[in-house]
Design a protein around this motif. Structure first.
Motif, PDB file in Angstrom:
ATOM      1  N   PRO A 175      14.011  10.976   9.120  1.00 47.91           N
ATOM      2  CA  PRO A 175      14.008  11.436  10.512  1.00 47.91           C
ATOM      3  C   PRO A 175      12.912  10.755  11.334  1.00 47.91           C
ATOM      4  N   ALA A 176      13.155  10.611  12.622  1.00 48.20           N
ATOM      5  CA  ALA A 176      12.270   9.829  13.498  1.00 48.20           C
ATOM      6  C   ALA A 176      10.855  10.407  13.592  1.00 48.20           C
ATOM      7  N   ARG A 177      10.669  11.675  13.270  1.00 45.07           N
ATOM      8  CA  ARG A 177       9.332  12.271  13.380  1.00 45.07           C
ATOM      9  C   ARG A 177       8.367  11.772  12.307  1.00 45.07           C
ATOM     10  N   PHE A 178       8.874  11.090  11.281  1.00 43.76           N
ATOM     11  CA  PHE A 178       8.018  10.588  10.215  1.00 43.76           C
ATOM     12  C   PHE A 178       7.652   9.126  10.480  1.00 43.76           C
ATOM     13  N   HIS A 179       6.402   8.795  10.143  1.00 41.74           N
ATOM     14  CA  HIS A 179       5.894   7.461  10.430  1.00 41.74           C
ATOM     15  C   HIS A 179       5.145   6.915   9.220  1.00 41.74           C
ATOM     16  N   ILE A 184      10.130   5.289   3.899  1.00 43.37           N
ATOM     17  CA  ILE A 184       9.845   6.724   3.772  1.00 43.37           C
ATOM     18  C   ILE A 184      10.995   7.431   3.060  1.00 43.37           C
ATOM     19  N   ALA A 185      12.218   7.062   3.414  1.00 48.77           N
ATOM     20  CA  ALA A 185      13.388   7.663   2.773  1.00 48.77           C
ATOM     21  C   ALA A 185      13.392   7.399   1.274  1.00 48.77           C
ATOM     22  N   LEU A 186      13.123   6.168   0.869  1.00 49.97           N
ATOM     23  CA  LEU A 186      13.097   5.834  -0.556  1.00 49.97           C
ATOM     24  C   LEU A 186      12.047   6.644  -1.304  1.00 49.97           C
ATOM     25  N   ALA A 187      10.870   6.784  -0.718  1.00 52.87           N
ATOM     26  CA  ALA A 187       9.768   7.481  -1.387  1.00 52.87           C
ATOM     27  C   ALA A 187      10.046   8.959  -1.586  1.00 52.87           C
ATOM     28  N   ASP A 234       0.869  -1.176   0.000  1.00 52.21           N
ATOM     29  CA  ASP A 234       0.000   0.000   0.000  1.00 52.21           C
ATOM     30  C   ASP A 234       0.901   1.220   0.000  1.00 52.21           C
ATOM     31  N   ARG A 235       0.490   2.264  -0.700  1.00 54.92           N
ATOM     32  CA  ARG A 235       1.309   3.478  -0.755  1.00 54.92           C
ATOM     33  C   ARG A 235       1.597   4.008   0.646  1.00 54.92           C
ATOM     34  N   ASP A 236       0.654   3.820   1.571  1.00 56.49           N
ATOM     35  CA  ASP A 236       0.852   4.317   2.930  1.00 56.49           C
ATOM     36  C   ASP A 236       1.995   3.621   3.657  1.00 56.49           C
ATOM     37  N   ARG A 237       2.419   2.476   3.154  1.00 53.10           N
ATOM     38  CA  ARG A 237       3.573   1.795   3.752  1.00 53.10           C
ATOM     39  C   ARG A 237       4.854   2.608   3.597  1.00 53.10           C
ATOM     40  N   PHE A 238       4.817   3.585   2.684  1.00 49.52           N
ATOM     41  CA  PHE A 238       5.974   4.432   2.413  1.00 49.52           C
ATOM     42  C   PHE A 238       5.772   5.849   2.983  1.00 49.52           C
ATOM     43  N   GLY A 239       4.813   5.966   3.892  1.00 48.02           N
ATOM     44  CA  GLY A 239       4.594   7.243   4.558  1.00 48.02           C
ATOM     45  C   GLY A 239       3.690   8.182   3.784  1.00 48.02           C
ATOM     46  N   THR A 240       3.432   9.331   4.381  1.00 47.69           N
ATOM     47  CA  THR A 240       2.627  10.364   3.733  1.00 47.69           C
ATOM     48  C   THR A 240       3.351  10.869   2.496  1.00 47.69           C
TER      49      THR A 240
END
Length: 237
Positions: free
Chosen positions: A231-235, A147-150, A59-65
């Motif tokens: 960064p740790a603030r992203f989920h 998240i970093a990759l996206a 799911d796209r959400d697996r890679f964060g907002t």
């Protein structure tokens, strides 16, 4: 390639020149080059080969907002790539939200494409599609790495929307830009991202990469972009 969000498709990389198998340019957040002649081909040959894992759980959400400001420059990733890749820029708010620009030319099609905010003529493409990454290692990563990759400029590029949407989540074995003069740079970009993040390739994909890069044996390998951990603030989910 991710699904549409806010009228634009995911994903860009870094700016890679549109002049075919020549050296790549470096944007403000774009890639640098590394190694001597043949670096891209050598890197392609070094990639791990495995079968494609099931798409189950993607799911796209697996890679964060989408378009998270992981580099903390107060501009979202989408606008960062638009600023890097477009010319004749105009902004709606200071120097962050791009309202107008021109792709001269679009790397995927070779056409000149005008971007106007709110329309869908320009996409930001993930050079290595997120779904493809999921099936080749990313499903096993910590969320911070996905998240970093996206949001990594090395994996993002502004392109013609209509051409990009024919790509889907294809890899080198199933899709190449119609603009043949850009294929060496495009494949080198995919190799660079997969090597940086430790993603594997299928046997067919690796053979296709080597076939393209054998036609431009001096193609260099782009490097740079963001760290491979957000960064740790992203989920993410």
């Amino acid at each position: 390639m991710r699904r549409l969000r806010g009228g634009v498709v995911i994903a860009v990389m870094t700016a890679i020149t549109v002049t075919g198998c020549k050296d790549q340019t470096t944007g403000s957040a774009g890639p640098a080059e590394t190694g001597g002649g043949g670096a891209a081909l050598a890197a392609a040959r070094s990639l791990t080969v495995k079968g494609r894992a099931p798409k189950t759980g993607y799911d796209r959400d697996r890679f964060g907002t989408a378009w998270a400001d992981t580099d903390s420059n107060s501009c979202d990733t989408r606008d960062d790539i638009l600023k890097r890749d477009l010319k004749e820029l105009k902004f709606t708010d200071g120097k962050c939200k791009v309202s107008y620009g021109v792709l001269e030319p679009d790397p995927y099609s070779g056409k000149h494409v005008t971007y106007r905010r709110g329309r869908s003529l320009v996409d930001i493409d993930h050079v290595v599609a997120l779904s493809d990454a999921w099936q080749k290692g990313a499903k096993y990563w910590d969320p911070s790495k996905r998240i970093a990759l996206a949001n990594d400029p090395l994996n993002l590029i502004a392109v013609d929307a209509s051409t990009n949407r024919g790509k889907g989540d294809g890899d080198t074995a199933t899709w190449l830009p119609p603009n043949a003069s850009y294929r060496c740079a495009y494949v080198a970009g995919q190799v660079a991202v997969k090597k940086k993040y430790g993603l594997w390739v299928t046997a067919a994909e690796k053979a296709a990469m080597e076939k393209v890069l054998s036609g431009c044996p001096d193609q260099k390998l782009p490097t740079g972009g963001n760290p491979t951990e957000a960064p740790a603030r992203f989920h993410a989910d």
